[in-house]
Design a protein around this motif. Structure first.
Motif, PDB file in Angstrom:
ATOM      1  N   HIS A  64     -41.618 -11.496  -1.620  1.00 49.86           N
ATOM      2  CA  HIS A  64     -42.170 -10.486  -0.701  1.00 49.86           C
ATOM      3  C   HIS A  64     -41.144  -9.404  -0.392  1.00 49.86           C
TER       4      HIS A  64
ATOM      5  N   SER B 169     -35.966 -16.517   7.121  1.00 49.67           N
ATOM      6  CA  SER B 169     -36.547 -15.891   5.924  1.00 49.67           C
ATOM      7  C   SER B 169     -35.595 -15.936   4.737  1.00 49.67           C
TER       8      SER B 169
ATOM      9  N   ASP C 289     -41.989 -16.774   0.429  1.00 45.40           N
ATOM     10  CA  ASP C 289     -42.560 -17.422   1.601  1.00 45.40           C
ATOM     11  C   ASP C 289     -42.259 -18.920   1.619  1.00 45.40           C
TER      12      ASP C 289
END
Lengths: 537, 165
Positions: free
Chosen positions: A453, A385, A319
């Protein structure tokens, strides 16, 4: 055309050729080197420029087949699961290598004795250690001593370690939590000024050439010193074949210049340093009525046992912004947690892990090596991301020797001079596949523990043949090896091979540190035995 | 390496319109980012082709008449029948878009910067004792003389004070 034989003729001005040239020239040998590539200026490298992610896919590709430059030779790799990678230049493939600089481990020299497969080396870790320490100083290695993955004692790396970055710190903390090994990676990249060179600026484009000269390559670290000591380096020189006399000694090399004119360079001793594709190619090209299967090939092993380290990339996405496009490339940290054999895992041997930076936005946007691509409105979320938020474990699995994995001469493909090109036959073994599956699973656990993640896996990268090894192995028995324990051909007493061809087994680490240490050891032997060295009359 | 001065103009109006449509289809305006159809003008296209003149021929092939007009259908046909040409088209569009100043600013990507290494700073991982934890597990290398994990005495890492930090 030269008429007076030089003391030593070296073919190839890359990592091992540079080390041998400097050692021998400084010891008073008359040295000539033939290199098919050229010198490069640091200003040519594209790292600071906007187009670096475009040119890395063509002009600065690691694949000669993609680059297609005049000094490259093509490789027929249609029967290979991994593409061999290299660069032809003064400095050789070091210009485009990552700079990671781990040593082999003690068990790597005793695979047959310990695990009942492959072969033992004719030397051991302790015999090579002084050469590791010398080459660490010659190239300027940054790292941290005391790694419990290696025997205690000896010299620490000469320079302090490079930063491990935000991603490295996250993963290091995770490994402490897991009780797993990690250590700052040794890199042949300067952390401080050294030997007239500037330190790393963390640009992250090491594999497209280092604009600072912080990453070691022999065009910076060795050739200027070798030339100053009297070595003569001829660029644009493509060797066609080695010549021999009736006594079975090599007498020199026939080579072509850029205009295609043929020359002969006579020599008392010839040293091949043309990598584990180019060296067997040249030995096979040097077949003659006296050596119908190629030079130095009474064992039938020239070109065989090619090892290239099946490679997987396991990338974690986080993140937080880790600014992961920056940092040495090179590696920040390494892990040997699962390096040694544990037969309960269902395979033999292991892999070293190295944590590397990610690239810039073009790499984040294009279809990933793991096959991920997102287009349309969500493309922007995909890029955000990935860009700067990744940490990649690169897994180098030990590649066991297999005689069927080999370099041969192509009956149809030639280089721009009309010389037969190499063709590579290479299959990944079942042991390697199981090894990578296990290590991918463990590396995934590592990254998830670090807080990733998402974990993306490229299981077996095609363009990962950076490590070319094993095609003229060393050993004590001439029936089962090409070279003796000093890198000298059993069949031809004035012919040496000092590149990665000499490897008996591949270990599971980046090999350049070991290649240059073995080359320096061979050069020392040449110096020590110069009075007894057999040479052509 | 350089590309002909009229290389960008070598694409006719129809091919340029197709390129704009495909670029906008792949990378539309969304999430605060501009459309690639708006970003990729002559300047950006010329930049890519000057860096990679080898892309011009497959780009022309990707934009030729006779393929589906619909951008998605065109891309699908290329992926199926001419994957190398499709790959070149993607690289031209992505390369042109992500080398644009506005795009990079919005991504907060400054390019590959040269940074001064602060090698005099004591690493956080040493302050946190992260290597001490590794050393506490002992040697992990396999001793060829025994076939087992080595057993050896080791000195602890120097403390920050001992290192002069």
């Amino acid at each position: 055309m030269a008429t007076e034989p030089t003391d030593v003729l070296i073919v190839g001005a890359g990592a091992s050729g540079g080390v041998v040239a400097r050692r021998l020239a400084e010891a008073g040998f008359r040295v000539v080197c033939l290199e098919q590539g050229d010198w490069h200026d640091k200003a040519e490298y594209r790292g600071p420029e906007l187009d670096w992610e475009l040119t890395m896919r063509k002009q600065w590709s690691t694949s000669p087949n993609v680059r297609g430059l005049p000094q490259d030779y093509p490789i027929d790799e249609t029967d290979a699961e991994i593409s061999p990678l290299m660069y032809s230049a003064v400095g050789g493939s070091m210009l485009i290598f990552a700079g990671a600089w781990p040593r082999m481990l003690p068990s790597d020299f005793r695979v047959r004795s310990l695990d009942g497969i492959a072969d033992d080396w004719p030397l051991d870790y302790q015999e090579l250690r002084p050469y590791y320490e010398r080459t660490d100083r010659e190239f300027g290695v940054s790292g941290m001593g005391g790694d419990p993955a290696y025997p205690a004692g000896g010299e620490d790396p000469p320079l302090p370690p490079l930063p491990i970055g935000a991603g490295g710190l996250k993963v290091a903390r995770a490994h402490v939590h897991l009780g797993w090994h990690w250590w700052p990676e040794p890199n042949s990249i300067l952390s401080v000024p050294y030997d007239g060179r500037r330190p790393c600026v963390q640009r992250g484009t090491c594999q497209q050439g280092c604009n600072e000269g912080a990453k070691a390559s022999t065009d910076l670290t060795h050739w200027p010193k070798a030339v100053a000591a009297g070595a003569r380096l001829v660029t644009g020189a493509r060797v066609r074949r080695l010549e021999t006399n009736k006594a079975g000694l090599v007498t020199g090399a026939t080579w072509l210049d850029r205009e295609g004119l043929e020359h002969f360079e006579p020599a008392r001793v010839v040293v091949l340093a043309a990598n584990a594709i180019g060296t067997p190619r040249l030995l096979l090209l040097s077949a003659s009525p006296a050596h119908p299967d190629g030079l130095a090939n009474s064992s039938g092993l020239v070109g065989r046992r090619l090892m290239m380290h099946p490679f997987a990339n396991v990338g974690g996405l986080f993140d937080e912004d880790l600014e992961s496009w920056q940092g040495q490339f090179g590696c920040s940290i390494e892990s040997f947690q699962f390096y040694e054999t544990d037969e309960r895992r269902g395979f033999l041997r292991g892999a070293k892990w190295g944590l590397a930076p990610t690239f810039g936005p073009i790499n984040a946007a294009l279809p990933s090596r793991a096959g991920t691509q997102v287009w349309g409105a969500d493309h922007h979320l995909h890029v955000r991301s990935h860009l700067g938020r990744g940490a990649n474990w690169g897994l180098f699995g030990e590649d066991l020797p297999d005689a069927a994995n080999q370099v041969a001469l192509s009956p149809t493909l030639t280089d721009s001079s009309g010389i037969p090109a190499p063709e590579v036959h290479y299959r990944v073994s079942e042991n390697s596949r199981r090894l990578l599956d296990f290590h991918i699973e463990m590396a995934t656990q590592s990254l998830k523990e670090a807080g990733a993640h998402t974990v993306e896996v490229d299981r077996l990268m095609r363009y990962s043949g950076w490590h070319l090894l094993g095609t003229a192995r060393m050993g004590d028995d001439p029936k089962t090896s090409v070279l003796d324990r000093w890198n000298r051909a059993h069949d031809v007493p004035n012919l040496y091979v000092v590149d990665g061809s000499c490897f008996v087994t591949s270990a599971g680490v980046n090999p350049t540190s070991s290649i240059v240490s073995l080359a320096l050891r061979a050069a020392d032997h040449l110096v020590e035995t110069r009075s007894s060295q057999r040479v052509p009359a | 390496m350089s590309v002909q001065a009229d290389a960008v103009g070598g694409l006719d109006a129809g091919q340029r319109a197709t390129l704009t449509a495909v670029a906008a289809h792949l990378i539309p305006e969304a999430h605060g980012m501009p459309s690639a159809g708006d970003i990729i003008g002559d300047k950006r296209l010329r930049f890519v082709l000057e860096a990679r003149p080898d892309l011009l021929e497959p780009l022309r092939a990707a934009l030729r008449a006779g393929l589906p007009d619909d951008p998605g259908a065109r891309l699908a046909a290329l992926e199926r029948d001419e994957p190398d040409v499709q790959g070149a088209l993607l690289l031209v569009i992505v390369g042109a878009y992500y080398t644009d100043k506005v795009v990079r600013e919005r991504l907060r990507y400054p390019g590959q910067e040269a940074k001064v290494l602060q090698s005099w700073k004591y690493p956080v991982y040493l302050e946190e004792g992260l290597l001490d934890s590794v050393l506490a597990h002992g040697a992990i290398w396999r001793d060829p003389s025994t076939g087992r994990t080595a057993v050896e005495e080791r000195s602890p890492l120097a403390t920050p004070t001992e290192r002069g930090a």
